[in-house]
Each structure stands twice: as C-alpha cells, then as structure tokens.
Design a protein around this motif. Structure first.
Motif, PDB file in Angstrom:
ATOM      1  N   GLU A   1     -27.006 -10.822  -9.082  1.00  0.00           N
ATOM      2  CA  GLU A   1     -26.847 -10.652  -7.635  1.00  0.00           C
ATOM      3  C   GLU A   1     -27.920 -11.502  -6.958  1.00  0.00           C
ATOM      4  N   LEU A   2     -27.457 -12.389  -6.056  1.00  0.00           N
ATOM      5  CA  LEU A   2     -28.354 -13.325  -5.386  1.00  0.00           C
ATOM      6  C   LEU A   2     -28.308 -13.181  -3.883  1.00  0.00           C
ATOM      7  N   ASP A   3     -29.459 -13.257  -3.270  1.00  0.00           N
ATOM      8  CA  ASP A   3     -29.566 -13.516  -1.846  1.00  0.00           C
ATOM      9  C   ASP A   3     -29.526 -15.039  -1.761  1.00  0.00           C
ATOM     10  N   TYR A   4     -28.703 -15.615  -0.884  1.00  0.00           N
ATOM     11  CA  TYR A   4     -28.545 -17.074  -0.920  1.00  0.00           C
ATOM     12  C   TYR A   4     -28.359 -17.677   0.464  1.00  0.00           C
ATOM     13  N   LYS A   5     -28.643 -18.973   0.525  1.00  0.00           N
ATOM     14  CA  LYS A   5     -28.370 -19.767   1.718  1.00  0.00           C
ATOM     15  C   LYS A   5     -27.979 -21.160   1.256  1.00  0.00           C
ATOM     16  N   LEU A   6     -26.846 -21.659   1.765  1.00  0.00           N
ATOM     17  CA  LEU A   6     -26.362 -23.003   1.485  1.00  0.00           C
ATOM     18  C   LEU A   6     -26.468 -23.804   2.767  1.00  0.00           C
ATOM     19  N   MET A   7     -27.175 -24.957   2.690  1.00  0.00           N
ATOM     20  CA  MET A   7     -27.402 -25.778   3.881  1.00  0.00           C
ATOM     21  C   MET A   7     -27.081 -27.233   3.586  1.00  0.00           C
ATOM     22  N   ASP A   8     -26.786 -27.980   4.639  1.00  0.00           N
ATOM     23  CA  ASP A   8     -26.690 -29.425   4.475  1.00  0.00           C
ATOM     24  C   ASP A   8     -28.104 -29.990   4.590  1.00  0.00           C
ATOM     25  N   THR A   9     -28.239 -31.305   4.470  1.00  0.00           N
ATOM     26  CA  THR A   9     -29.574 -31.908   4.486  1.00  0.00           C
ATOM     27  C   THR A   9     -30.224 -31.899   5.868  1.00  0.00           C
ATOM     28  N   LYS A  10     -29.464 -31.517   6.905  1.00  0.00           N
ATOM     29  CA  LYS A  10     -30.031 -31.373   8.251  1.00  0.00           C
ATOM     30  C   LYS A  10     -30.435 -29.919   8.518  1.00  0.00           C
ATOM     31  N   ASN A  11     -30.423 -29.109   7.442  1.00  0.00           N
ATOM     32  CA  ASN A  11     -30.781 -27.689   7.494  1.00  0.00           C
ATOM     33  C   ASN A  11     -29.806 -26.828   8.277  1.00  0.00           C
ATOM     34  N   GLN A  12     -28.584 -27.316   8.482  1.00  0.00           N
ATOM     35  CA  GLN A  12     -27.547 -26.479   9.091  1.00  0.00           C
ATOM     36  C   GLN A  12     -27.026 -25.542   8.007  1.00  0.00           C
ATOM     37  N   THR A  13     -27.030 -24.235   8.286  1.00  0.00           N
ATOM     38  CA  THR A  13     -26.545 -23.257   7.317  1.00  0.00           C
ATOM     39  C   THR A  13     -25.026 -23.236   7.312  1.00  0.00           C
ATOM     40  N   TRP A  14     -24.435 -23.368   6.099  1.00  0.00           N
ATOM     41  CA  TRP A  14     -22.984 -23.338   5.928  1.00  0.00           C
ATOM     42  C   TRP A  14     -22.524 -21.976   5.445  1.00  0.00           C
ATOM     43  N   GLU A  15     -23.301 -21.346   4.599  1.00  0.00           N
ATOM     44  CA  GLU A  15     -22.993 -20.009   4.083  1.00  0.00           C
ATOM     45  C   GLU A  15     -24.313 -19.325   3.788  1.00  0.00           C
ATOM     46  N   SER A  16     -24.314 -17.995   3.921  1.00  0.00           N
ATOM     47  CA  SER A  16     -25.508 -17.253   3.527  1.00  0.00           C
ATOM     48  C   SER A  16     -25.157 -15.798   3.290  1.00  0.00           C
ATOM     49  N   SER A  17     -26.025 -15.128   2.574  1.00  0.00           N
ATOM     50  CA  SER A  17     -25.808 -13.708   2.327  1.00  0.00           C
ATOM     51  C   SER A  17     -26.022 -12.888   3.599  1.00  0.00           C
ATOM     52  N   ASP A  18     -26.634 -13.490   4.628  1.00  0.00           N
ATOM     53  CA  ASP A  18     -26.766 -12.797   5.916  1.00  0.00           C
ATOM     54  C   ASP A  18     -25.390 -12.488   6.508  1.00  0.00           C
ATOM     55  N   GLU A  19     -24.406 -13.363   6.226  1.00  0.00           N
ATOM     56  CA  GLU A  19     -23.062 -13.186   6.781  1.00  0.00           C
ATOM     57  C   GLU A  19     -22.175 -12.316   5.901  1.00  0.00           C
ATOM     58  N   GLY A  20     -22.156 -12.600   4.609  1.00  0.00           N
ATOM     59  CA  GLY A  20     -21.188 -11.938   3.738  1.00  0.00           C
ATOM     60  C   GLY A  20     -21.782 -11.050   2.666  1.00  0.00           C
ATOM     61  N   GLY A  21     -23.076 -10.812   2.726  1.00  0.00           N
ATOM     62  CA  GLY A  21     -23.715 -10.004   1.705  1.00  0.00           C
ATOM     63  C   GLY A  21     -24.101 -10.850   0.503  1.00  0.00           C
ATOM     64  N   PRO A  22     -24.824 -10.258  -0.443  1.00  0.00           N
ATOM     65  CA  PRO A  22     -25.287 -11.002  -1.610  1.00  0.00           C
ATOM     66  C   PRO A  22     -24.131 -11.558  -2.437  1.00  0.00           C
ATOM     67  N   TRP A  23     -24.411 -12.632  -3.175  1.00  0.00           N
ATOM     68  CA  TRP A  23     -23.445 -13.237  -4.092  1.00  0.00           C
ATOM     69  C   TRP A  23     -23.609 -12.541  -5.431  1.00  0.00           C
ATOM     70  N   VAL A  24     -22.538 -11.963  -5.951  1.00  0.00           N
ATOM     71  CA  VAL A  24     -22.556 -11.319  -7.259  1.00  0.00           C
ATOM     72  C   VAL A  24     -21.613 -12.105  -8.164  1.00  0.00           C
ATOM     73  N   TYR A  25     -22.114 -12.545  -9.315  1.00  0.00           N
ATOM     74  CA  TYR A  25     -21.296 -13.393 -10.185  1.00  0.00           C
ATOM     75  C   TYR A  25     -21.636 -13.145 -11.649  1.00  0.00           C
TER      76      TYR A  25
END
Length: 163
Positions: free
Chosen positions: A10-34
């Motif tokens: 289970e991960l707390d995560y943030k995916l960003m482009d190189t301009k630091n714009q957030t595309w996805e994060s656990s703030d929106e959809g909860g932690p990533w479980v895989y």
C-alpha cells in the motif's frame, strides 16, 4: 516486512509531470494497493521499491521509456463526427472510453472538425518524463488466491470472479 515479489503493498503516491503538475495522487483516490511483481506499476518504480519497508519514501524521475513509453503517432485515429452523436459537449482535451476489438481504452479528443474527430489512445504522459513520489504505508504477504489471480483482494475478500 520488506517489499518483494508476491507482497501486497500500500503506497501513498503522487504522479507529476516535469513541471510539477500533479496528474494523480492518493489525495484524490486513496492509497495505491497492488501485488508486487505482477506488472501493476511502472517497471522502474517497481524495481526501486524492492527491499523497502513501511515508512520509507522514494522520489524518482523516470524517462519516457521507464514510464508510459514513447508517444506513438499510429495510436491517433480519425473517426467520423457522427460516431460521437451521444456525447454531450464534445471538446478537445476530453477523455473518453472507447471500445475497440481488444476491449475498452481511454482516449483523448485531440481535434474536432465539421466531419471528423481525432482521438489519441496514447497515455496523456506518453513520450514525457514523469516524477513519482511514494511512501510505503504497509506491506504484507499475499494470499495464495491473490497470487494465483495476479491481483489484490481487498480486506481478504474474494474478488467475485473466476480466473
């Protein structure tokens, strides 16, 4: 417990482009479980997580080929405008689900003319470097059923389908 193949992570995560714009994060959809080692993460990220434990953090910048791959021009298709008759307020940049011969795929509307709509089946970040920040929240051994199914069963419940 440390992350290795066939662990549920289970991960707390943030995916960003190189301009630091957030595309996805656990703030929106909860932690990533895989299920680690089953191709549910970008391979470079999955490799870097091996041996990490609860509370550990990673910050990575991944090249396009380590993230969503190169941009593939042949994944852009022109479709007759009539095919979108049931889509309300069709606009450039809109994300849609398109059904193809091999299942349903997310596509982006690239352009609209009086006769055609150009859709793009590339991931929006294809061809771009990305930044990923993760924090390991939990690690546990996967059940035999999760391993045989190749995915996590939330809260120990069966997934409700046959494999």
């Amino acid at each position: 417990m440390k992350i290795e193949n066939n662990c549920v992570v289970e991960l707390d995560y943030k995916l960003m482009d190189t301009k630091n714009q957030t595309w996805e994060s656990s703030d929106e959809g909860g932690p990533w479980v895989y299920l680690h080692g089953h191709g549910e993460l970008m391979p470079a990220l999955e490799k870097e997580l091996i041996g990490k434990g609860i509370g550990q953090k990673l910050k990575l910048e991944l090249k396009p080929e380590e993230a969503y791959g190169p941009y593939e021009q042949d994944l852009c298709t022109q479709v007759p405008l009539e095919a979108f008759a049931e889509v309300n307020n069709l606009t450039e940049g809109m994300r849609l689900a398109a059904e193809g011969q091999d299942g349903v795929h997310a596509v982006t509307v690239k352009s609209i003319t009086d006769e055609t709509v150009t859709i793009d089946a590339n991931h929006p970040l294809a061809g771009q470097a990305v930044k990923v920040e993760v924090k390991v929240l939990s690690v546990r051994e996967a059940s035999e059923e999760e391993i045989s199914h190749g995915h996590v069963h939330q809260h120990g419940a069966s997934c409700g389908h046959s494999h």
